[in-house]
Write a protein that holds these residues in place. Structure first.
Motif, PDB file in Angstrom:
ATOM      1  N   SER A 221      11.705  -5.922   2.461  1.00 38.94           N
ATOM      2  CA  SER A 221      10.717  -6.872   2.988  1.00 38.94           C
ATOM      3  C   SER A 221      10.824  -7.004   4.506  1.00 38.94           C
ATOM      4  CB  SER A 221      10.920  -8.248   2.342  1.00 38.94           C
ATOM      5  OG  SER A 221      12.155  -8.790   2.750  1.00 38.94           O
ATOM      6  N   ASN A 276       7.251   1.458   8.548  1.00 42.22           N
ATOM      7  CA  ASN A 276       7.116   0.612   7.356  1.00 42.22           C
ATOM      8  C   ASN A 276       7.254  -0.879   7.700  1.00 42.22           C
ATOM      9  OD1 ASN A 276       8.623   0.956   3.998  1.00 42.22           O
ATOM     10  ND2 ASN A 276       7.074  -0.449   4.734  1.00 42.22           N
ATOM     11  N   ASN A 315       7.594  -4.134   0.004  1.00 47.23           N
ATOM     12  CA  ASN A 315       7.272  -2.820  -0.545  1.00 47.23           C
ATOM     13  C   ASN A 315       7.220  -2.872  -2.065  1.00 47.23           C
ATOM     14  OD1 ASN A 315       6.946  -1.114   1.661  1.00 47.23           O
ATOM     15  ND2 ASN A 315       9.154  -0.828   1.907  1.00 47.23           N
ATOM     16  N   LYS A 348       8.092   4.963  -2.616  1.00 51.54           N
ATOM     17  CA  LYS A 348       7.239   3.893  -2.098  1.00 51.54           C
ATOM     18  C   LYS A 348       5.817   4.103  -2.620  1.00 51.54           C
ATOM     19  CE  LYS A 348      10.007   3.049   2.043  1.00 51.54           C
ATOM     20  NZ  LYS A 348      10.218   3.397   3.466  1.00 51.54           N
ATOM     21  N   HIS A 351       2.467  -1.542  -0.853  1.00 56.37           N
ATOM     22  CA  HIS A 351       3.094  -2.738  -0.290  1.00 56.37           C
ATOM     23  C   HIS A 351       2.075  -3.860  -0.342  1.00 56.37           C
ATOM     24  CE1 HIS A 351       0.934  -1.141   3.274  1.00 56.37           C
ATOM     25  NE2 HIS A 351       0.740  -2.417   3.547  1.00 56.37           N
TER      26      HIS A 351
END
Ligand code: AMP
Length: 360
Positions: A221, A276, A315, A348, A351
């Motif tokens: 996060s 990210n 994420n 991933k 998000h």
């Protein structure tokens, strides 16, 4: 003044993951076309780009075609082969400049570069044998994080040593016999990062720092604002700007820091790309890091990096993506999925960012 590329011009993107996808979407909003070079067909970026060249990142025909089709080429990951970037740069502007790849691909080169411009990092030693490692561990009191110099990301290729006083026999071979770096173990209070941008004219801008939590070496996060003093935020901004200037950089950069008790900062690593920990900017800012990057590389002025909301980005890793329908029921939540068919562990998948009024 740089003359910006006109709408309709083509931005080439090396790498077809989610960062390339979000760059392609931002480019499209500004009226540009995109072509993605990526060996995996139907990659997340190709699903939204105008065109994909299915070729390896170092494939000379693929690179030549990318140069022919593009008015400027950028990249979405730092392990683009430097020779490929340099070859491309003979034909078409490559931004950020290949020098940024060179520095960020090798943890030793990165730390030497940072220290060379007066930016503090963890202590470090080059390790090319178990003997080197034993000496380095004894220098750092048996504590440290051993990392491969190259190709490490999301905590991959790392081993932590705590109060180690045994015999060092085997770690070098176990890590693949490749050049390693032992970093001193940093007892950080928190991890923060900053996303900053620079244009070819030297104009710079940065978003507010995010406070990051990692799980299993992967970002979990990012919370904005970070719980840091104004002076710490200013120091992060100054470090990012110094890095951008030293590299004569054009585009967006992500700089990760360890914040020590008392507020001093050590740079952990730099990522010469959108990052990210800057995904929250698409939900909490008028101009996201993706648009900011496209603006910089096509020669447009930077947009505002101001924030209209506080936020937390999380994420969705592996099967966490199954939470999407429930998350969508929350009104102040912005969801982004990456179009990946298979939810493998550690992958991933998307998000989301929860926004709320500033200071609430
Ligand atoms: P990296 O791949 O270098 O970003 O490392 C992944 C995560 O491991 C970091 O975000 C930290 O949480 C932790 N870590 C990395 N290097 C160190 C260090 N030298 N000391 C303490 N923790 C570290």
């Amino acid at each position: 003044m740089t003359v910006p590329l006109a709408p309709g011009a083509t931005v080439g993107i090396v790498g077809g993951g989610q960062l390339g996808r979000m760059l392609a979407m931002a480019a499209a909003r500004l009226g540009y076309s995109t072509v993605v070079l990526e060996p995996r067909a139907d990659c997340p970026a190709a699903q939204v780009a105008n065109r994909q060249l299915v070729a390896a990142y170092d494939d000379s025909e693929g690179l030549a075609e990318l140069a022919r089709l593009s008015d400027v080429v950028t990249y979405e990951f730092e392990n683009v082969p430097v020779v490929a970037a340099i070859r491309l740069a003979d034909e078409v502007p490559v931004l950020p400049p290949p020098k940024a790849l060179e520095v960020s691909q090798d943890r030793l080169a990165e730390k030497r570069f940072l220290n060379g411009i007066g930016i503090a990092t963890a202590g470090f030693r080059a390790v090319e044998s178990d003997l080197d490692l034993a000496a380095a561990l004894s220098d750092f009191g048996g504590n440290g994080v051993l990392k491969t110099c190259r190709m490490g990301y999301d905590g991959k290729g790392q081993r932590v040593f705590r109060d180690f006083d045994g015999e060092v026999d085997g770690p070098f071979a176990a890590m693949g016999g490749v050049p390693l770096i032992l970093e001193s173990f940093v007892a950080f209070e928190r991890e923060i990062s900053i996303i900053a941008a620079r244009t070819a004219n030297g104009a710079m801008s940065s978003y507010d720092p995010a406070q990051n939590v990692h799980r299993n070496g992967i970002l979990h996060s990012s919370t904005v604002p970070a719980r840091i003093e104004t002076a710490t935020a200013e120091a992060a901004r100054a470090a990012a700007f110094a890095i951008l200037d030293a590299l004569d950089y054009v585009g967006v950069i992500g700089v990760e820091f360890f914040a020590l008790p008392g507020g001093a900062l050590l740079v952990n690593e730099i990522a010469p790309r959108v990052h990210n920990s800057g995904h929250w900017t698409e939900a909490a800012c008028a101009v996201s890091q993706f648009e900011q990057h496209i603006r910089a590389v096509v020669g447009l002025p930077l947009g505002s990096a101001g924030r209209h909301s506080d936020c937390v980005m999380e994420n969705l890793i592996g099967d966490e993506v199954e939470r999407a329908p429930l998350l969508l029921a929350e009104p102040e939540l912005v969801l982004h999925l990456y179009g990946k068919a298979e939810a493998r562990p550690g992958r991933k998948m998307g998000h989301f960012t929860r926004i709320r009024p500033i200071g609430s």
